[in-house]
Design a protein around this motif. Structure first.
Motif, PDB file in Angstrom:
ATOM      1  N   CYS A  89      44.143  66.218  87.482  1.00  0.00           N
ATOM      2  CA  CYS A  89      44.658  64.873  87.712  1.00  0.00           C
ATOM      3  C   CYS A  89      43.470  63.996  88.087  1.00  0.00           C
ATOM      4  O   CYS A  89      42.466  64.483  88.600  1.00  0.00           O
ATOM      5  CB  CYS A  89      45.704  64.863  88.818  1.00  0.00           C
ATOM      6  N   THR A  99      48.266  61.913  86.051  1.00  0.00           N
ATOM      7  CA  THR A  99      48.618  63.315  86.289  1.00  0.00           C
ATOM      8  C   THR A  99      48.674  64.188  85.045  1.00  0.00           C
ATOM      9  O   THR A  99      48.954  65.384  85.158  1.00  0.00           O
ATOM     10  CB  THR A  99      49.985  63.403  87.004  1.00  0.00           C
ATOM     11  N   VAL A 138      51.938  57.096  90.419  1.00  0.00           N
ATOM     12  CA  VAL A 138      51.755  58.211  89.495  1.00  0.00           C
ATOM     13  C   VAL A 138      51.990  57.739  88.068  1.00  0.00           C
ATOM     14  O   VAL A 138      53.044  57.200  87.743  1.00  0.00           O
ATOM     15  CB  VAL A 138      52.730  59.362  89.835  1.00  0.00           C
ATOM     16  N   ILE A 152      54.289  59.063  94.449  1.00  0.00           N
ATOM     17  CA  ILE A 152      54.355  60.368  95.091  1.00  0.00           C
ATOM     18  C   ILE A 152      55.573  60.441  96.003  1.00  0.00           C
ATOM     19  O   ILE A 152      56.309  61.435  96.020  1.00  0.00           O
ATOM     20  CB  ILE A 152      53.066  60.654  95.887  1.00  0.00           C
TER      21      ILE A 152
END
Length: 333
Positions: A89, A99, A138, A152
């Motif tokens: 990541c 990611t 993300v 997250i």
């Protein structure tokens, strides 16, 4: 930068390198990953992708903690094996995380392809990614429902792959989710988990509430941008004219202390719901929402619009651009 050796499509990093002269970077485990993939024969389509991707030359080998400097941007490498041995990541400034296939929206990468390891994936998710701040944005490699980002914190609360208390429990879950195997046929490198029973509705909550965020996001993306963004020059002019603007800085207190626009009120984006009483009572008062790049302020703007602040706007390109233009910042102790 390739986040991992892919099994579901051909990488274009080699072609991009050929056309631009850029170097190709991957985790150092790519050599082991390619050796494992060379003997794979359970799915002809996957085998073809693996063979093609193994032909791409890698110029830069990365490791956990490696930092690549691209202009003024520092990109930190996090080794997150599990989907493949070479999965990484990429952590960028402003808490932005790319990611690949390690963590997706409501999902995680399948660990039953060459180099996959359910136990390693559990360790990567819980021991590396879930150690990051809840506000980290993300951006997964792909999403089969058309979404582009999550956080997250949202995944921690909602992703069924993150609901397990042990490696054994997690590995049993992934085995069940990916029970279809990888025999010949169309392959997706993630799978939709079995649905969980719906949580009981919160007392008094409107049936429309679950769709509220999606509706606001659609609105933010599709209405004219001048309704949602305020440029640095315009904001600077408004401040010179002493207009009745409420300046809301949604960065962390540490970032705020290092330099902010004079008169700003600091409420980190994660704290907005709990500190809404600190916002202006007048829902029509103009608000400029501020962060470093404009990412967090965009999320805060959606919250403010949903709460009824019709004249809230996000500082376009954030304080980074504000400082580039030479506009003043003040530091606090």
């Amino acid at each position: 930068m390739d986040t991992h050796t892919r099994a579901d499509h051909d990488t274009l990093s080699g072609e991009l390198s050929r056309q631009t002269g850029a170097k190709v970077a991957m985790h150092a485990n790519y050599t082991k990953q390619r050796r494992l993939g060379s003997d794979f024969a359970a799915n002809r389509e996957v085998a073809a992708h693996l063979a093609f991707n193994a032909s791409v030359a890698v110029d830069v080998e990365l490791d956990h903690g490696s930092v690549l400097n691209v202009g003024e941007i520092n990109i930190k490498v996090l080794h997150t094996p599990g989907h493949t041995m070479d999965s990484i990541c990429l952590l960028l400034p402003e808490r932005l995380l790319i990611t690949g296939d390690s963590l997706m929206i409501g999902q995680a990468g399948r660990p039953d392809l060459p180099g996959g390891d359910g136990g390693a994936l559990y360790d990567s998710l819980t021991g590396v990614l879930m150690k990051l701040d809840d506000n980290t944005i993300v951006c997964p490699g792909h999403d089969y429902n058309g979404n582009v980002s999550t956080t997250i914190g949202y995944e921690r609360a909602n992703n069924p792959f993150l609901k397990h208390n042990s490696r054994q429990e997690f590995m049993a879950y992934t085995k069940k989710v990916f029970s279809g195997g990888v025999g010949d046929g169309k392959l997706q490198c993630s799978a939709t988990p079995p649905p969980e029973p719906a949580a009981p509705a919160e007392k008094g909550l409107s049936p429309m509430a679950n769709q509220m965020c999606s509706a606001i996001e659609y609105y933010i993306k599709n209405v004219p941008t001048h309704w949602n963004l305020i440029e640095a020059k315009e904001l600077h002019q408004h401040l010179r004219e002493k207009k009745n603007l409420f300046l809301l800085d949604v960065r962390t207190p540490e970032e705020f202390a290092s330099g902010s626009i004079e008169g700003s009120v600091n409420i980190p984006v994660s704290g907005l719901p709990a500190r809404v009483k600190e916002l202006p009572r007048d829902l029509d008062r103009p608000i400029a929402v501020i962060c470093r790049s404009g990412a967090r302020s965009a999320y805060a703007l959606m919250f403010l619009r949903g709460y009824g602040y019709t004249r809230a706007r996000s500082l376009d390109l954030g304080l980074h651009h504000w400082a580039e233009l030479g506009y003043p910042l003040v530091k606090t102790a």
